[in-house]
Write an enzyme that holds these catalytic residues in place. Sequence first.
Site, PDB file in Angstrom:
ATOM      1  N   SER A  89      49.907 -65.027 -11.421  1.00 44.55           N
ATOM      2  CA  SER A  89      49.277 -64.223 -12.470  1.00 44.55           C
ATOM      3  C   SER A  89      48.088 -63.386 -12.035  1.00 44.55           C
ATOM      4  CB  SER A  89      48.842 -65.137 -13.619  1.00 44.55           C
ATOM      5  OG  SER A  89      47.916 -66.103 -13.154  1.00 44.55           O
ATOM      6  N   LYS A 130      46.571 -59.268 -17.070  1.00 43.12           N
ATOM      7  CA  LYS A 130      45.730 -59.102 -18.246  1.00 43.12           C
ATOM      8  C   LYS A 130      45.762 -57.689 -18.834  1.00 43.12           C
ATOM      9  CE  LYS A 130      43.508 -62.988 -19.292  1.00 43.12           C
ATOM     10  NZ  LYS A 130      43.458 -63.537 -20.659  1.00 43.12           N
TER      11      LYS A 130
END
Length: 618
Positions: free
Chosen positions: A420, A166
Site C-alpha cells: 500500500s 491514499k
Amino acid sequence: MEARLLNAPIFEPLTRKCLLPPPFSFSKGASIPIDNRGGMRHTRRVLCQAMVSKDTVDISNSPVLDTSIATLGDALAASPSPPPKRVSADSLQFPPGYLGAVPDRSGSDGGEDGLDAMEYLTRILGSKVYELAIESPLQLAPKLSERLGVNIWLKREDLQPVFSFKLRGAYNMMAKLPKEQLEKGVICSSAGNHAQGVALAAKRLKCDAVIAMPVTTPEIKWQSVQKLGATVVLVGDSYDEAQAYAKKRSKEEGRTFIPPFDHPDVIAGQGTVGMEIVRQMKGPLHAIFVPVGGGGLIAGIAAYVKRVSPEVKIIGVEPSDANAMALSLCHGQRIMLDKAGVFADGVAVKEVGEETFRLCKDLIDGVVLVSRDAICASIKDMFEEKRSILEPAGSLSLAGAEAYCKYYGLKGENVVVITSGANMNFDKLRIVTELANVGAEREAVLATIVPEKPGSFKKFCELVGPMNITEFKYRYNSEKEAVVLYNVGMHMPSELEEMKNRMKASQLETYNLTKNDLVKDHLRYLMGGKSNVENEVLCRFIFPERPGALEKFLDAFSPRWNISLFHYRGQGETGANILVGLQIDKSDMIEFHERARRLAYDYVVVTDDGVFQLLMHT
C-alpha cells in the site's frame, strides 16, 4: 498501566497466548472453511477484556498553534455519538497467522446492507480516480510463491504518483465537490500519505489546500507535501490535535475537510483497488490481504469484491500493538485504543471510522495480527523480490499473508497482497535491517550464563558449534558468573533447539529473548557490567520527536529524583522510545505517577522485568 508483555517471566516464551482458541484445527494442506465462526461468537465477547488508562492532551508548548486549549478541547469533544470505550491493544492477541476477530453476522438480515452495496458499487464504478491515479499492476512474487507454495500476487499501490493508495480516495472526494466549494479550498489532517494525496489532488484541481500535521512529523514528509504546493501547518504532538485544528479551521474558513478514511466518496475511491484486482486476476482467488488503519481501504475493497466475487476472502492485517479494527469487531462496536504502536505509522490509528467499521463488520472475513519483527521481515522479502522498499504499513499485508499461509498450511492457492505504500523514513531502515532476520525466524537473540573462569569463553564458543554468531556482547563480572548476550543465525528452528540442548547438557543456562522488545530496543546496547542501584524505578517512555521534549521531561522529574539510567536510540518514528531509570523511594511513587500523568507522555513501569534483572542487576 501494567505492561504484561514486558514483565513476562524470562523462563516462559515471551509471546502472548491466543485469547481466542481457534474454532477449527487444521492439518498441513487442509482446506479452510469459508465460515469459521461457529460456536465462538459469545466466547469472543467475554474474552475481550478492556483496560482503561488516561491520555492527557497538552499543547501548551506548541509554538505554531495560536488557539486555546479549551477551544481545542471543544473541537475534540464535538461528536454526535458517545465516546467509545478505551481498551489496551494487549487485551486481544492471536498467534501469528491466525484469522481472528471474525465478525458476528448472525443477526443481520442483509436487507439494508443490500441497498448500501448497490450504492457503493455504483460509486466505485463511477469513480474519478483515473484522472490522477494509475491502474497499479498486479505482479507475481515468484521467490515468495516458491517458498510458501502459494501464488503470491502483489497489488503495487506503492507505484502510485505519491507512492501510496491514499490519493485515490482523496481525489475521488475532491473531484466531486461543487466548484464553489473547491474555490473555498480544502483542509485535512495527516502525518503522511493522506496529506500527499490531498496535496496532489488539490494541485490537479487547482484549489488551495491546507494540511495540518503534528509537529512530530518527520521533515521529509512535510517537505514532500509542501513541494506539491500545499500549505503545511505543524500543530500539536498527536494526530488528534492536528485533526481538531483542521476541523476548527474548516468551519472558520468554509474549507472542506477531507477525511483520511471515513467518508463514502473516500471509501469508494479506495474501492477501485478491488475493482482492478477482480479485472486483473485470472483464475480463482482465495483471499485478498489488506492493511488496516482507519479501515477505508479494506471497506472499499470489500464493498466491491464481496458483491461480484463473494467467495473471495477479504482479510485485514493490523500490527499487534495497533489493532483497533480487530478489537472493534470483537466488542461488536467501535473502541478506542489507549495507545497505538507507531512503528507502522501509516496505520497507527486509535479509532477506526464509523462508516468503515459498519462496512467491515458486514463484509470482511476477519483480521490477522503481526508483530513489528514480522513487518521488518516482509520489508526485506519485498526488497529481495522486487528491489523495492516498502514502508512498514505498506508491507503489513504481506507479513499477514505469509503468516496466514504458514499457519493454515495453505498450498496452491492464489493470494493477493496490497503493497500500500513506499514512503519510508530513511532513519527507520536501521531498525528494519536489525529485526528482519529475527522476524523471519532466521536469527535468535539469546542470553547464556557462563562461569567467570579461564576457559569458559572457549567452551561456550565450542558449544555454539556450527551456528553463526551475528552479534556478541560480554563484559567481565566480579561475581562467579557472567552473562553473554548474543544473536545466532539459523536455517531451521531445530538448529536452535539442538544448540540449547548442548548448553543445557554442559550446565550453561540459556534464555531465548527473541520476542523481548526491551532487549532489542535498549538492553542490547547497555551491556557492560552490572550494578545494584538503590530504589531504582525503570520506565519506558514515548517522547514526542520535537524540540523541547527532553527539557519538558527533565522539568517534570529532575532534580526531584536522580536519573540512574537513560537510553535513547532513534528509530525513525514519530515517537522516541526511551528507557529511563530513576531513584525513587516507595513513599514517593504516588507523586511520581502524578507528575508522569501531567507530563502526558505514554509510559510503563518495567522495574520487575526479569530480563533487566538478568542482564543489568547484580
